[in-house]
Design a protein around this motif. Structure first.
Motif, PDB file in Angstrom:
ATOM      1  N   ASP A   4       0.806  -1.277   0.035  1.00 46.36           N
ATOM      2  CA  ASP A   4       0.027  -0.099  -0.075  1.00 46.36           C
ATOM      3  C   ASP A   4       0.969   1.426   0.071  1.00 46.36           C
ATOM      4  OD1 ASP A   4      -1.607   2.053   0.726  1.00 46.36           O
ATOM      5  OD2 ASP A   4      -2.957   0.926   2.123  1.00 46.36           O
ATOM      6  N   SER A  43       0.306   4.316  -0.307  1.00 40.48           N
ATOM      7  CA  SER A  43       0.022   5.759   0.327  1.00 40.48           C
ATOM      8  C   SER A  43       0.190   5.623   1.780  1.00 40.48           C
ATOM      9  CB  SER A  43      -1.432   5.956   0.157  1.00 40.48           C
ATOM     10  OG  SER A  43      -2.340   4.979   0.395  1.00 40.48           O
ATOM     11  N   LYS A  99       3.065   7.470   4.317  1.00 35.62           N
ATOM     12  CA  LYS A  99       2.737   8.185   5.274  1.00 35.62           C
ATOM     13  C   LYS A  99       3.292   7.808   6.357  1.00 35.62           C
ATOM     14  CE  LYS A  99      -1.437   7.251   7.143  1.00 35.62           C
ATOM     15  NZ  LYS A  99      -2.903   7.090   7.144  1.00 35.62           N
ATOM     16  N   GLY A 126      -2.755   1.883  -3.498  1.00 36.01           N
ATOM     17  CA  GLY A 126      -3.023   3.340  -2.996  1.00 36.01           C
ATOM     18  C   GLY A 126      -3.763   4.276  -3.597  1.00 36.01           C
ATOM     19  N   ASP A 127      -2.709   5.471  -3.717  1.00 37.46           N
ATOM     20  CA  ASP A 127      -3.400   6.443  -4.444  1.00 37.46           C
ATOM     21  C   ASP A 127      -3.513   6.254  -6.021  1.00 37.46           C
ATOM     22  OD1 ASP A 127      -4.188   8.006  -2.287  1.00 37.46           O
ATOM     23  OD2 ASP A 127      -2.237   9.152  -2.214  1.00 37.46           O
TER      24      ASP A 127
END
Length: 187
Positions: A39, A41, A45, A154-155
């Motif tokens: 993932d 994103s 983060k 993700g994004d």
């Protein structure tokens, strides 16, 4: 028509290349392709270096912004004083001073825009370097662990669905943070 044909050929070649490059692992009598996903994103983060880069640019932005804020505050005071003095000094003075204030307002606006662009460019260069390093790390991780593919979600999702058991995001975050923290301690 020729472009469509070339695109179809390119897709076909890439699919064939993927099929031939895949090695199947035999587990309990069945052949299995070792795949996983990250993932991206969540990775970006939770990765400490990303947090540090963002914090560094926030401080840099605030510091450079303070200088500009001081100039803007002075300008606002001058505008306020101008309105009071315009009545006392007459029309000609008001027009001359008003034109000067407009030029300064434009200069301040350009300075704000230039500062914003400068910070965005510096940040983009550093983030691109960080992302490149993460991709190299994941590639090496995949080779060491014997994965045929590691997908990104993700994004900018390239995987629309995957079973949770194939999620290696937490492993990658931990390893990247350990590597980053070790290099920070050496500094």
């Amino acid at each position: 028509m020729t472009k469509k044909f070339l695109v179809i050929i390119a897709i076909s070649i890439s699919l064939l290349a993927c099929e031939k490059a895949v090695e199947l692992k035999e587990t309990n009598g069945t052949k299995e392709l070792k795949t996983a996903y990250v993932d991206t994103s969540l990775l970006m983060k939770e990765y400490q270096e990303t947090k540090d880069v963002e914090a560094r640019f926030k401080v840099k932005s605030e510091n450079k912004g303070k200088q500009l804020e001081a100039q803007i505050s002075l300008f606002k005071n001058e505008v306020s004083n101008f309105q009071e003095k315009a009545k006392a000094n007459g029309q000609a003075w008001a027009e001359q001073k008003g034109a000067e204030l407009q030029r300064r307002e434009q200069q301040l606006g350009q300075a704000q825009q230039a500062l914003s662009q400068e910070l965005q460019q510096e940040s983009a260069v550093e983030m691109d370097s960080l992302i490149s390093g993460v991709k190299k790390f994941i590639k090496q991780y995949g080779k060491e662990k014997g994965y045929a593919y590691i997908y990104g979600t993700g994004d900018a999702a390239t995987v629309l669905y995957a079973q949770d058991k194939y999620d290696i995001t937490k492993d990658i975050i931990k390893l990247l943070n350990d590597k980053y923290n070790a290099s920070e301690k050496k500094k």
